[in-house]
Motif scaffolding. Sequence first.
Motif, PDB file in Angstrom:
ATOM      1  N   GLY A  86      69.643 -21.059 -28.906  1.00 22.33           N
ATOM      2  CA  GLY A  86      69.473 -20.620 -27.524  1.00 22.33           C
ATOM      3  C   GLY A  86      70.788 -20.645 -26.768  1.00 22.33           C
ATOM      4  O   GLY A  86      71.691 -21.417 -27.098  1.00 22.33           O
ATOM      5  N   ILE A  87      70.885 -19.794 -25.749  1.00 21.87           N
ATOM      6  CA  ILE A  87      72.011 -19.881 -24.822  1.00 21.87           C
ATOM      7  C   ILE A  87      71.465 -19.819 -23.407  1.00 21.87           C
ATOM      8  O   ILE A  87      70.736 -18.893 -23.044  1.00 21.87           O
ATOM      9  CB  ILE A  87      73.096 -18.821 -25.087  1.00 21.87           C
ATOM     10  CG1 ILE A  87      74.275 -19.053 -24.124  1.00 21.87           C
ATOM     11  CG2 ILE A  87      72.551 -17.403 -25.002  1.00 21.87           C
ATOM     12  CD1 ILE A  87      75.585 -18.502 -24.593  1.00 21.87           C
ATOM     13  N   TRP A  88      71.787 -20.866 -22.634  1.00 19.16           N
ATOM     14  CA  TRP A  88      71.217 -21.049 -21.293  1.00 19.16           C
ATOM     15  C   TRP A  88      72.367 -21.295 -20.337  1.00 19.16           C
ATOM     16  O   TRP A  88      72.783 -22.421 -20.114  1.00 19.16           O
ATOM     17  CB  TRP A  88      70.263 -22.241 -21.334  1.00 19.16           C
ATOM     18  CG  TRP A  88      69.346 -22.362 -20.162  1.00 19.16           C
ATOM     19  CD1 TRP A  88      68.928 -21.383 -19.318  1.00 19.16           C
ATOM     20  CD2 TRP A  88      68.698 -23.567 -19.723  1.00 19.16           C
ATOM     21  NE1 TRP A  88      68.070 -21.890 -18.382  1.00 19.16           N
ATOM     22  CE2 TRP A  88      67.908 -23.227 -18.603  1.00 19.16           C
ATOM     23  CE3 TRP A  88      68.713 -24.885 -20.160  1.00 19.16           C
ATOM     24  CZ2 TRP A  88      67.135 -24.163 -17.920  1.00 19.16           C
ATOM     25  CZ3 TRP A  88      67.952 -25.818 -19.484  1.00 19.16           C
ATOM     26  CH2 TRP A  88      67.159 -25.466 -18.380  1.00 19.16           C
ATOM     27  N   ALA A  89      72.916 -20.201 -19.811  1.00 17.94           N
ATOM     28  CA  ALA A  89      74.130 -20.311 -19.002  1.00 17.94           C
ATOM     29  C   ALA A  89      74.299 -19.050 -18.167  1.00 17.94           C
ATOM     30  O   ALA A  89      73.791 -17.983 -18.531  1.00 17.94           O
ATOM     31  CB  ALA A  89      75.348 -20.475 -19.916  1.00 17.94           C
ATOM     32  N   PRO A  90      75.047 -19.158 -17.065  1.00 15.64           N
ATOM     33  CA  PRO A  90      75.424 -17.951 -16.322  1.00 15.64           C
ATOM     34  C   PRO A  90      76.549 -17.245 -17.064  1.00 15.64           C
ATOM     35  O   PRO A  90      76.938 -17.669 -18.151  1.00 15.64           O
ATOM     36  CB  PRO A  90      75.911 -18.522 -14.984  1.00 15.64           C
ATOM     37  CG  PRO A  90      76.512 -19.839 -15.365  1.00 15.64           C
ATOM     38  CD  PRO A  90      75.653 -20.364 -16.493  1.00 15.64           C
ATOM     39  N   ASN A  91      77.075 -16.177 -16.491  1.00 18.97           N
ATOM     40  CA  ASN A  91      78.145 -15.426 -17.156  1.00 18.97           C
ATOM     41  C   ASN A  91      79.413 -16.275 -17.258  1.00 18.97           C
ATOM     42  O   ASN A  91      79.936 -16.757 -16.256  1.00 18.97           O
ATOM     43  CB  ASN A  91      78.460 -14.148 -16.373  1.00 18.97           C
ATOM     44  CG  ASN A  91      77.378 -13.099 -16.538  1.00 18.97           C
ATOM     45  OD1 ASN A  91      76.298 -13.388 -17.045  1.00 18.97           O
ATOM     46  ND2 ASN A  91      77.652 -11.888 -16.101  1.00 18.97           N
TER      47      ASN A  91
END
Length: 550
Positions: A86-91
């Motif tokens: 998973g990737i859970w981040a803003p730009n």
Amino acid sequence: MTQHTLLSGGPMPARPSHTTGSTDVPLLETTIGADLAATVARVPDGEALVECATGRRWTYRELWDDVTAVARGLASLGLQKGDRVGIWAPNCAEWTLVQYATARLGVVLVNVNPAYRAHELGYVVGQSGMRAIVAVPELKGASFADMIEQVRPDHPHLRDVLLIGTPSWEAMTDAGRASDLDVDAVEATLDPGDPINIQYTSGTTGFPKGATLSHRNILNNGFAVGELLHYTADDRIAIPVPFYHCFGMVMGNLAATSHGATMVVPAPMFDPAATLRAAAQERCTSLYGVPTMFIAMLSDPSFDEHDLSALRTGIMAGSPCPVEVMKQVIERMGAEEVSICYGMTETSPVSTQTRTDDSVERRVSTVGRVHPNLEVKVVDPLTGDVVPRGTAGELCTRGYSVMLGYWEEPAKTAEAIDADAWMHTGDLAVMDDDGYVSVTGRIKDVVIRGGENIYPREVEEFLLTHPDVLDVQVVGVPDARYGEELMAWVRLREGIGTLTVEAVREFCDGRLAHYKVPRYVHVVEEFPMTVTGKVRKVEMREESRTLLGL
């Protein structure tokens, strides 16, 4: 609709609403990593990535080296082809590094919406069988680290948590730099048809579904978008739209890397002034956004301070583009070749696009023509039969861009993709004689008042010509007499206090059919939105009923 006359004098039947895209440019039958490698070989010293918030920059050679280090680091954790991360981040730059690193390993990247909280996070971690997650420690006062720890006990398969900018991230990248894993050899075992990305669609009812996309799906779609915008290695693309959505990671990143162009990240989250500043300072030639983003930039107090003379093109997508906004983007921003794209996550995402030489009229009234190597048709939603051109129906699309399916949900996949491989979009559309498609709304958004079908988009476009109206959304609300009535949610221009129903009625009088005139007007500061900038009409309808006591 155009009438065609036969020599015998009788009208010719209208052509069916079905069209196939050009096949002049063949599909890329390669993986995302192999495509990036080809670009690195072509323009090693070209600027690949600029992160404006930190001032960090990468050439294509430097990007390749860091992507390889992250790929080796992820592999050192035991991650391999088919595992979900998973990737859970803003730009941020790390988002892009993880996107390409997972693609090189054949690891499936699971995009997690930064707006999610523990409940939604737990669902996608479990539903995807996530093995590791990359996240920012916190965002806008919300602790992502705490929420991950909250859901971990229920998901023993989630073994690794890598928090960007902390020792866990540094340890992983250090391990990658120390590793001599032959990533090229791993990549050689991959197939373009392998799943590489899961994107959870913002379900308006129930839990979201995980649209599963392959290298072939998203690489070709990003490439085709870039081709139609005439991208070269000289282009610099301002990407204020979220990476966790196709708009950012496919139409932005993959369109850029497949052409050797530069990805410019103005800020972690959309900020109109920061986006204008980035576009000006980085001499961006292309700018992306949903209409509400362009409205925010055009009305930003700092607008006139920024030199946007390098802007040539860009994309407006995500929701219907108001005529006045398009005209201002061309006239005030100078993006004369700005393009309208239409699509959905399940189709990687773009199915139709206006061309850079299309007239302004085409660009404000249609979502363009079918993309290369794809087919679109418009069908009767009840019978499934293709309707004649000029007749409204459900838009369907078929070809390389259609997702592999919803992750581990075969029944829901079968509801969306029929036996002949057509993706049913749920959108109402009309195709004209030249193959241009106009999307008139969601099938479920059509308002039926006293037996008359009303398409909210038409009413919205008209009300946007009112001098006091900045933006407007129209929804149907229950009515005892007519079944449904219209309610307009209105955002007013600065300095305008209010707008009454009477004023709206007077403005519409003699210019709009009486049944299309909104019965209710609700003035708001903002509309309820998804993180990708789509207006949540479902929520607006519910709130409207509450406001009106219906």
